[in-house]
Design a protein around this motif. Sequence first.
Motif, PDB file in Angstrom:
ATOM      1  N   LEU A 163       1.721  -1.310  19.830  1.00  0.00           N
ATOM      2  CA  LEU A 163       0.693  -0.302  19.597  1.00  0.00           C
ATOM      3  C   LEU A 163      -0.540  -0.939  18.964  1.00  0.00           C
ATOM      4  N   ALA A 164      -0.335  -1.847  18.023  1.00  0.00           N
ATOM      5  CA  ALA A 164      -1.464  -2.556  17.408  1.00  0.00           C
ATOM      6  C   ALA A 164      -2.224  -3.371  18.449  1.00  0.00           C
ATOM      7  N   ARG A 165      -1.496  -3.987  19.368  1.00  0.00           N
ATOM      8  CA  ARG A 165      -2.153  -4.762  20.432  1.00  0.00           C
ATOM      9  C   ARG A 165      -3.056  -3.866  21.273  1.00  0.00           C
ATOM     10  N   VAL A 166      -2.572  -2.695  21.632  1.00  0.00           N
ATOM     11  CA  VAL A 166      -3.367  -1.756  22.438  1.00  0.00           C
ATOM     12  C   VAL A 166      -4.627  -1.350  21.683  1.00  0.00           C
ATOM     13  N   LEU A 167      -4.478  -1.008  20.407  1.00  0.00           N
ATOM     14  CA  LEU A 167      -5.635  -0.558  19.620  1.00  0.00           C
ATOM     15  C   LEU A 167      -6.645  -1.678  19.416  1.00  0.00           C
ATOM     16  N   ARG A 168      -6.132  -2.885  19.234  1.00  0.00           N
ATOM     17  CA  ARG A 168      -7.029  -4.021  19.000  1.00  0.00           C
ATOM     18  C   ARG A 168      -7.733  -4.439  20.284  1.00  0.00           C
ATOM     19  N   ARG A 169      -6.984  -4.503  21.375  1.00  0.00           N
ATOM     20  CA  ARG A 169      -7.564  -4.999  22.631  1.00  0.00           C
ATOM     21  C   ARG A 169      -8.487  -3.975  23.285  1.00  0.00           C
ATOM     22  N   TYR A 170      -8.053  -2.728  23.360  1.00  0.00           N
ATOM     23  CA  TYR A 170      -8.796  -1.733  24.123  1.00  0.00           C
ATOM     24  C   TYR A 170      -9.721  -0.871  23.257  1.00  0.00           C
ATOM     25  N   GLY A 171      -9.484  -0.856  21.962  1.00  0.00           N
ATOM     26  CA  GLY A 171     -10.357  -0.083  21.083  1.00  0.00           C
ATOM     27  C   GLY A 171     -11.161  -0.950  20.141  1.00  0.00           C
ATOM     28  N   GLU A 172     -10.863  -2.263  20.118  1.00  0.00           N
ATOM     29  CA  GLU A 172     -11.513  -3.185  19.192  1.00  0.00           C
ATOM     30  C   GLU A 172     -11.461  -2.621  17.770  1.00  0.00           C
ATOM     31  N   GLU A 173     -10.285  -2.087  17.439  1.00  0.00           N
ATOM     32  CA  GLU A 173     -10.057  -1.435  16.153  1.00  0.00           C
ATOM     33  C   GLU A 173      -9.626  -2.469  15.109  1.00  0.00           C
ATOM     34  N   ARG A 174     -10.435  -2.653  14.085  1.00  0.00           N
ATOM     35  CA  ARG A 174     -10.146  -3.667  13.069  1.00  0.00           C
ATOM     36  C   ARG A 174      -8.950  -3.300  12.196  1.00  0.00           C
ATOM     37  N   PHE A 175      -8.593  -2.015  12.144  1.00  0.00           N
ATOM     38  CA  PHE A 175      -7.450  -1.582  11.340  1.00  0.00           C
ATOM     39  C   PHE A 175      -6.248  -1.267  12.228  1.00  0.00           C
ATOM     40  N   ALA A 176      -6.126  -1.977  13.333  1.00  0.00           N
ATOM     41  CA  ALA A 176      -5.071  -1.691  14.313  1.00  0.00           C
ATOM     42  C   ALA A 176      -3.671  -1.804  13.710  1.00  0.00           C
ATOM     43  N   ASP A 177      -3.425  -2.854  12.947  1.00  0.00           N
ATOM     44  CA  ASP A 177      -2.084  -3.033  12.373  1.00  0.00           C
ATOM     45  C   ASP A 177      -1.742  -1.908  11.411  1.00  0.00           C
ATOM     46  N   ARG A 178      -2.691  -1.534  10.570  1.00  0.00           N
ATOM     47  CA  ARG A 178      -2.450  -0.466   9.595  1.00  0.00           C
ATOM     48  C   ARG A 178      -2.187   0.853  10.305  1.00  0.00           C
ATOM     49  N   ILE A 179      -2.973   1.171  11.305  1.00  0.00           N
ATOM     50  CA  ILE A 179      -2.797   2.424  12.038  1.00  0.00           C
ATOM     51  C   ILE A 179      -1.442   2.432  12.745  1.00  0.00           C
ATOM     52  N   ALA A 180      -1.090   1.318  13.389  1.00  0.00           N
ATOM     53  CA  ALA A 180       0.178   1.251  14.116  1.00  0.00           C
ATOM     54  C   ALA A 180       1.365   1.460  13.181  1.00  0.00           C
ATOM     55  N   ARG A 181       1.323   0.838  12.020  1.00  0.00           N
ATOM     56  CA  ARG A 181       2.427   1.017  11.068  1.00  0.00           C
ATOM     57  C   ARG A 181       2.548   2.473  10.645  1.00  0.00           C
ATOM     58  N   ARG A 182       1.427   3.129  10.378  1.00  0.00           N
ATOM     59  CA  ARG A 182       1.470   4.522   9.924  1.00  0.00           C
ATOM     60  C   ARG A 182       1.925   5.462  11.031  1.00  0.00           C
ATOM     61  N   VAL A 183       1.545   5.158  12.275  1.00  0.00           N
ATOM     62  CA  VAL A 183       2.017   5.976  13.387  1.00  0.00           C
ATOM     63  C   VAL A 183       3.536   5.880  13.497  1.00  0.00           C
ATOM     64  N   VAL A 184       4.087   4.677  13.418  1.00  0.00           N
ATOM     65  CA  VAL A 184       5.529   4.481  13.531  1.00  0.00           C
ATOM     66  C   VAL A 184       6.250   5.191  12.384  1.00  0.00           C
ATOM     67  N   GLU A 185       5.702   5.108  11.187  1.00  0.00           N
ATOM     68  CA  GLU A 185       6.308   5.810  10.044  1.00  0.00           C
ATOM     69  C   GLU A 185       6.276   7.324  10.244  1.00  0.00           C
ATOM     70  N   ALA A 186       5.136   7.836  10.705  1.00  0.00           N
ATOM     71  CA  ALA A 186       4.981   9.285  10.844  1.00  0.00           C
ATOM     72  C   ALA A 186       5.840   9.848  11.965  1.00  0.00           C
ATOM     73  N   ARG A 187       5.978   9.116  13.057  1.00  0.00           N
ATOM     74  CA  ARG A 187       6.746   9.642  14.187  1.00  0.00           C
ATOM     75  C   ARG A 187       8.244   9.675  13.889  1.00  0.00           C
ATOM     76  N   ALA A 188       8.696   8.935  12.888  1.00  0.00           N
ATOM     77  CA  ALA A 188      10.101   8.985  12.506  1.00  0.00           C
ATOM     78  C   ALA A 188      10.457  10.362  11.976  1.00  0.00           C
ATOM     79  N   ASP A 189       9.494  11.035  11.374  1.00  0.00           N
ATOM     80  CA  ASP A 189       9.717  12.397  10.879  1.00  0.00           C
ATOM     81  C   ASP A 189       9.535  13.429  11.981  1.00  0.00           C
ATOM     82  N   GLU A 190       8.521  13.204  12.823  1.00  0.00           N
ATOM     83  CA  GLU A 190       8.222  14.156  13.896  1.00  0.00           C
ATOM     84  C   GLU A 190       7.376  13.457  14.958  1.00  0.00           C
TER      85      GLU A 190
END
Length: 340
Positions: A163-190
């Motif tokens: 997910l971080a790779r997608v955000l970094r490559r296609y969105g040029e998102e500098r916080f890709a790793d942080r966002i990816a980690r939070r998405v994975v944490e959040a989806r564990a609940d729902e």
Amino acid sequence: MASSDERVHVPVMLSEVVALLAPALTPADALLTDSHGAPPVLVDGTLGLAGHAAALLEACPQARLIGLDRDPQALERARLRLAPYADRVTLVEAVYDELPAVLADLGQPRVQGVLLDLGLSSLQIDDPSRGFAYAQDAPLDMRMGPQDLTAADVLNTYSAPDLARVLRRYGEERFADRIARRVVEARADEPFTSSGRLVELLYAAIPAATRKTGGHPAKRTFQALRIEVNAELEALEAVLPSAVAALAVDGRIAVLAYHSLEDRLVKQLLAVRSANRAPRDLPVVPAGMGPELRLLTRGAVRPTPEESETNPRAASARLRAAVRIDEPSPRGRSLQEVGV
């Protein structure tokens, strides 16, 4: 009275696109046909609501149109828009990287014009159920056509590194790793199902100081998800060499790009095809080894401030165009082969 589509859909840089492509679609000879006696053909590989196509058919009364779009809804709307030109129009449901197969099926090996208006159409942006806009809560879909993968699937099934790779490559998102980690944490609940929840997460994940510049904090993530879901860059990498190869001599290609990733691919391909094909150490360029294309634009043409003000969707547009000046090489070259 104009239809609702005509009122909402404002084609980007319309006069510039028509001025660049019309010369190839209005032959100077008395028969107004190509060298084989057939009318000139324009391929619009991203037909959308057909604003550019309608204007070119109006400006070039002898031209025929082959219009491609992966979105069945867009094709139906375009069919209505192009009804006055129905006898000159062929519409095909296809992704633009299927261009060689489409032309082969239609028995049309060469065309005189190719237009690619990349990115989202007004139809897709303005329909909340499609999930492309981050300004309103909607299902996380983002599919441009009939396919299985959705934005929700990407968020709920990709690993954090992927997910971080997608955000970094296609969105040029500098916080890709942080966002990816939070998405994975959040989806564990729902699992993620709506854009509103994702936007809330992005606001929390991106530092407040960064949110003050660079536009909406969800912009880069939504762009990345859309590109991943629809394999947009892979399709663009495939269609650019095919589109150039399909052009007859004196045929023209025009491409509208809306972010740096798209524009970089277009710029590099046109630069390679407008350079000599002979080895650099040869004192004379052999026949057939000169440039295939001549650039028609110096750099990228940008919309006027007036157009950007009246049509905000045009603000990021970059228009590049070229004309074929030599026959295709005996062996076509992909972007990978030419080092792009």
